[in-house]
Design an enzyme around this catalytic site. Structure first.
Site, short mmCIF file in Angstrom:
data_model
loop_
_atom_site.label_atom_id
_atom_site.label_comp_id
_atom_site.label_asym_id
_atom_site.label_seq_id
_atom_site.Cartn_x
_atom_site.Cartn_y
_atom_site.Cartn_z
N LYS A 87 0.85 -1.19 0.00
CA LYS A 87 0.00 0.00 0.00
C LYS A 87 0.89 1.24 0.00
O LYS A 87 1.80 1.36 0.83
CB LYS A 87 -0.84 -0.04 1.27
C1 E4P Z 1 -8.25 0.99 4.35
O1 E4P Z 1 -7.55 0.67 3.41
C2 E4P Z 1 -8.22 2.36 4.92
O2 E4P Z 1 -6.97 2.65 5.44
C3 E4P Z 1 -9.31 2.47 5.95
O3 E4P Z 1 -10.52 1.99 5.40
C4 E4P Z 1 -9.48 3.87 6.50
O4 E4P Z 1 -10.60 3.89 7.34
P1 E4P Z 1 -10.92 5.09 8.33
O5 E4P Z 1 -11.20 6.30 7.51
O6 E4P Z 1 -12.13 4.64 9.10
O7 E4P Z 1 -9.71 5.25 9.20
#
Ligand code: E4P
Length: 218
Positions: free
Chosen positions: A83
């Protein structure tokens, strides 16, 4: 639509993977900090539990270090998706890793223009954050719709739309209507999807009536 689980909590992942509904996992540095434990060991463990893509995020911000981190993460297991954040260096890293055959998830996407760049950089996944857009008074679902529409114009484009930052079942249902490829769900949101009071009430009545028959299937 595929379901990824948005957590680094190994116990949760193990429990939820038993549902047979989990197609992958997403983590981020905040989720890793919340779960505790060694990051590399955690990713290794998750990759054993879930056969689908497991996103593990780099923490450097410059191209060279991101690439080195990405290669280290990708070496953990063949189902790791590295990522990277949606920055110029992040997209350069995305292109370099994708060219090597590594799956890359481009995260922190908040606009259609950013999603176009990620696709051009060869991302396997683009992660637009629905909930965080809603939090600042913008419509996260509209962005999912825009990206699905744009990507749909180019049939050779392989980037999947991974709707992230989902907060409740309506986000999930709307993403499915729009045609997002994947939604990543915090464990509580996945559990919420099962619930309806009429299901509970109906089952209670069926079981009470069945008991009156005095029979048993087994
Ligand atoms: C996933 O890949 C993201 O990092 C995550 O869904 C972010 O979620 P949040 O906005 O609730 O922290």
């Amino acid at each position: 639509m595929k379901f990824f689980i948005d957590t680094a909590d190994i116990k949760e992942i193990a429990a939820l993977s038993e549902t047979g509904l989990v197609d992958g996992v997403t983590t981020n540095p905040s989720l890793v900090a919340k779960a505790g434990g060694d990051f590399i060991a955690t990713v290794k463990e998750i990759c054993k539990l879930v056969k689908g893509p497991v996103s593990a995020e780099v923490t450097a911000t410059d191209f060279e270090t991101m690439l080195a981190e990405g290669n280290k993460l990708a070496a953990i297991a063949s189902n790791v998706a590295v990522k990277v954040p949606l920055t110029p260096d992040g997209l350069r890293t995305c292109k370099a890793l994708s060219d090597q055959g590594v799956m890359v998830n481009v995260t922190l996407c908040f606009s259609a223009a950013q999603a176009i760049l990620a696709a051009k950089a060869g991302a396997a996944f683009i992660s637009p954050f629905i909930g965080r857009l809603d939090d600042v008074g913008q419509n996260g679902l509209e962005l999912i719709g825009e990206i699905v529409q744009i990507y749909g114009n180019y049939t050779d484009l392989k980037t999947e739309v991974l709707a992230a930052s989902a907060r409740h079942p309506i986000h999930v249902v709307e993403c499915a209507k729009i045609g997002a490829d994947i939604v990543t769900l915090p464990p509580n949101v996945l559990r919420m999807l099962y619930k309806h009071p009429l299901t509970d009430k109906g089952l209670e009545a069926f079981l009470a009536d069945w008991q009156k028959t005095g029979q048993s299937i087994l």
